[in-house]
Motif scaffolding. Structure first.
Motif, short mmCIF file in Angstrom:
data_model
loop_
_atom_site.label_atom_id
_atom_site.label_comp_id
_atom_site.label_asym_id
_atom_site.label_seq_id
_atom_site.Cartn_x
_atom_site.Cartn_y
_atom_site.Cartn_z
N PRO A 5 0.81 -1.22 0.00
CA PRO A 5 0.00 0.00 0.00
C PRO A 5 0.84 1.27 0.00
N ALA A 6 2.12 1.16 0.43
CA ALA A 6 2.97 2.34 0.52
C ALA A 6 3.56 2.73 -0.82
N SER A 7 3.36 1.95 -1.87
CA SER A 7 3.99 2.25 -3.14
C SER A 7 3.11 1.80 -4.31
N ARG A 8 2.43 2.77 -4.93
CA ARG A 8 1.62 2.46 -6.11
C ARG A 8 2.46 2.37 -7.37
N LEU A 9 3.58 3.11 -7.41
CA LEU A 9 4.43 3.17 -8.60
C LEU A 9 5.77 2.54 -8.28
N GLN A 10 6.13 1.52 -9.06
CA GLN A 10 7.36 0.76 -8.81
C GLN A 10 8.06 0.44 -10.11
N GLU A 26 18.99 -2.69 -14.34
CA GLU A 26 18.48 -3.57 -13.27
C GLU A 26 18.11 -2.79 -12.00
N LEU A 27 17.35 -1.71 -12.19
CA LEU A 27 16.94 -0.91 -11.03
C LEU A 27 15.65 -1.44 -10.42
N ASP A 28 15.61 -1.45 -9.11
CA ASP A 28 14.37 -1.66 -8.36
C ASP A 28 14.05 -0.35 -7.66
N VAL A 29 12.87 0.18 -7.92
CA VAL A 29 12.48 1.48 -7.38
C VAL A 29 11.08 1.39 -6.81
N ASP A 30 10.89 1.96 -5.63
CA ASP A 30 9.56 2.11 -5.03
C ASP A 30 9.34 3.58 -4.73
N ILE A 31 8.29 4.14 -5.31
CA ILE A 31 7.94 5.54 -5.04
C ILE A 31 6.89 5.54 -3.92
N ARG A 52 11.44 9.26 -17.17
CA ARG A 52 10.73 9.04 -18.43
C ARG A 52 10.26 7.59 -18.53
N SER A 53 11.00 6.67 -17.96
CA SER A 53 10.58 5.27 -17.95
C SER A 53 9.37 5.08 -17.06
N LEU A 54 9.34 5.77 -15.92
CA LEU A 54 8.19 5.67 -15.02
C LEU A 54 6.93 6.22 -15.68
N ALA A 55 7.12 7.16 -16.63
CA ALA A 55 5.97 7.75 -17.34
C ALA A 55 5.64 7.01 -18.63
N GLY A 63 12.90 -5.80 -17.62
CA GLY A 63 12.20 -5.40 -16.42
C GLY A 63 10.89 -4.70 -16.74
N SER A 64 10.30 -4.08 -15.72
CA SER A 64 8.99 -3.47 -15.91
C SER A 64 8.76 -2.34 -14.93
N VAL A 65 7.79 -1.50 -15.28
CA VAL A 65 7.28 -0.46 -14.38
C VAL A 65 5.86 -0.86 -14.02
N LEU A 66 5.57 -0.85 -12.74
CA LEU A 66 4.27 -1.30 -12.24
C LEU A 66 3.49 -0.13 -11.65
N LEU A 67 2.22 -0.07 -12.00
CA LEU A 67 1.29 0.89 -11.41
C LEU A 67 0.15 0.12 -10.80
#
Length: 266
Positions: A5-10, A26-31, A52-55, A63-67
Motif C-alpha cells: 500500500p505504501a507504493s503504487r508506482l514501482q 536492473e533498477l528496483d524502485v519504489d515511489i 521518463r521510464s516511469l511515465a 524489467g517493468s514499471v508497475l502501477l
C-alpha cells in the motif's frame, strides 16, 4: 508481484536507455505513495531516463514499471493519463494558444466519445487555475508570458488532468530563484494534500529542503535512497558528485544544507 500500500508506482529489474545504449540497469524502485520524491545525481547518471521510464515514454530493455501492481506497458494510454501526469523537461505550446485553452487540454484523457464538457471538467480547470494563480491570465497567449508564468501554465494543465501521481522533469530549469521557489512550494503543497510527486532536480539544497524521499543516482545505479535527513551526508555528496563539503542543518527548515568546501589555493 503486488505493490505494498505504501507504493503504487514501482520499477522492477528496470534496464533502459536510448537506441542500443543502456543508461540504467536492473533498477528496483519504489515511489512511496504520498511522497515528494526527488531524483538527484550528476549529468548523464540516468535521472531523466528513470523518470521518463516511469511515465512510459521510454520502453524498457528489460524489467517493468508497475502501477498498482500492473505493468504499465499493458495499460491503455488514455487510462494511464488519468492516473499519471507528466511535466516534461521541454514544453512547447502551440502557437497562439491561450492559457485557458492549454489548461483545458488537461481534461482530454477524461473525455469520452459523445461526452459533453461537464461541470466536473469545469471545476477541475478552475481549481488548477486558482492553485497556480493564473485566474487573471486566462486570456493571455502562453508565448507572451514570462518563463515562470509559462511553467505555472504547464503545471496547471497537469493539475487539471487530476491524476494522483505527477512526474516533473527538471521543473525549475531556466527559472530565476523566485520562480524556482514558487514552483517547489506548490509541489510541496500538492504533496501535503495527498498527491504523489516525483521530480528530477539539479539543485542539491532545493532537493534536500523539499523532498520527503530522495533517490541519489550515479552511473545508472541508485547509490542511496530515503529521507534526506537520514541519507544526505558529506560522504554521499563526495561519492555522487565528487565534491568535498560539510552538511549542516538548514537554519530555516532543519533539513540538510550542503556547504561546499572552500577552495585551496597554493
Amino acid at each position: 508481484m503486488n505493490p505494498t500500500p505504501a507504493s503504487r508506482l514501482q520499477a522492477r529489474g528496470l534496464s533502459t536507455g536510448y537506441d542500443d545504449r543502456v543508461i540504467v540497469s536492473e533498477l528496483d524502485v519504489d515511489i512511496p505513495t504520498g511522497s515528494f520524491t526527488v531524483i538527484i545525481g550528476p549529468n548523464g547518471c540516468g535521472k531523466s531516463t528513470l523518470l521518463r521510464s516511469l511515465a512510459r515514454l521510454i520502453k524498457p530493455f528489460a524489467g517493468s514499471v508497475l502501477l498498482d501492481g500492473a505493468d504499465i506497458a499493458g495499460i491503455r494510454s488514455r487510462d494511464l493519463a488519468t492516473r499519471i501526469g507528466l511535466l516534461p523537461q521541454s514544453s512547447i505550446a502551440p502557437e497562439g494558444i491561450t492559457v485557458i485553452d492549454l489548461v483545458t487540454r488537461g481534461r482530454h484523457p477524461h473525455q469520452r466519445m459523445l461526452q459533453r464538457w461537464s461541470r466536473g471538467d469545469e471545476e477541475a480547470v478552475q481549481a488548477a487555475l486558482e492553485r497556480t494563480r493564473l485566474t487573471d491570465l486566462t486570456t493571455r497567449v502562453v508565448d507572451e508570458l514570462s518563463g515562470g508564468q509559462r511553467q505555472r501554465v504547464w503545471i496547471a494543465m497537469a493539475l487539471a488532468q487530476d491524476t494522483p501521481l505527477l512526474l516533473l522533469d527538471e521543473p525549475t530549469t531556466y527559472l530565476d530563484i523566485s520562480h524556482q521557489i514558487d514552483v517547489l512550494d506548490l509541489c510541496s503543497a500538492l504533496q501535503r494534500e495527498g498527491r504523489t510527486l516525483v521530480a528530477v532536480l539539479h539543485d542539491l539544497n532545493q532537493a534536500t529542503r523539499y523532498a520527503t524521499n530522495l533517490i541519489a543516482m550515479k552511473g545508472g545505479r541508485i547509490v542511496a535512497r530515503g529521507n534526506p535527513t537520514e541519507v544526505v551526508t558529506a560522504e554521499l555528496v563526495e561519492e555522487v558528485f565528487g565534491v568535498r563539503s560539510s552538511v549542516i542543518p538548514d537554519p530555516e527548515t532543519g533539513t540538510p544544507l550542503i556547504v561546499p568546501a572552500a577552495p585551496v589555493f597554493t
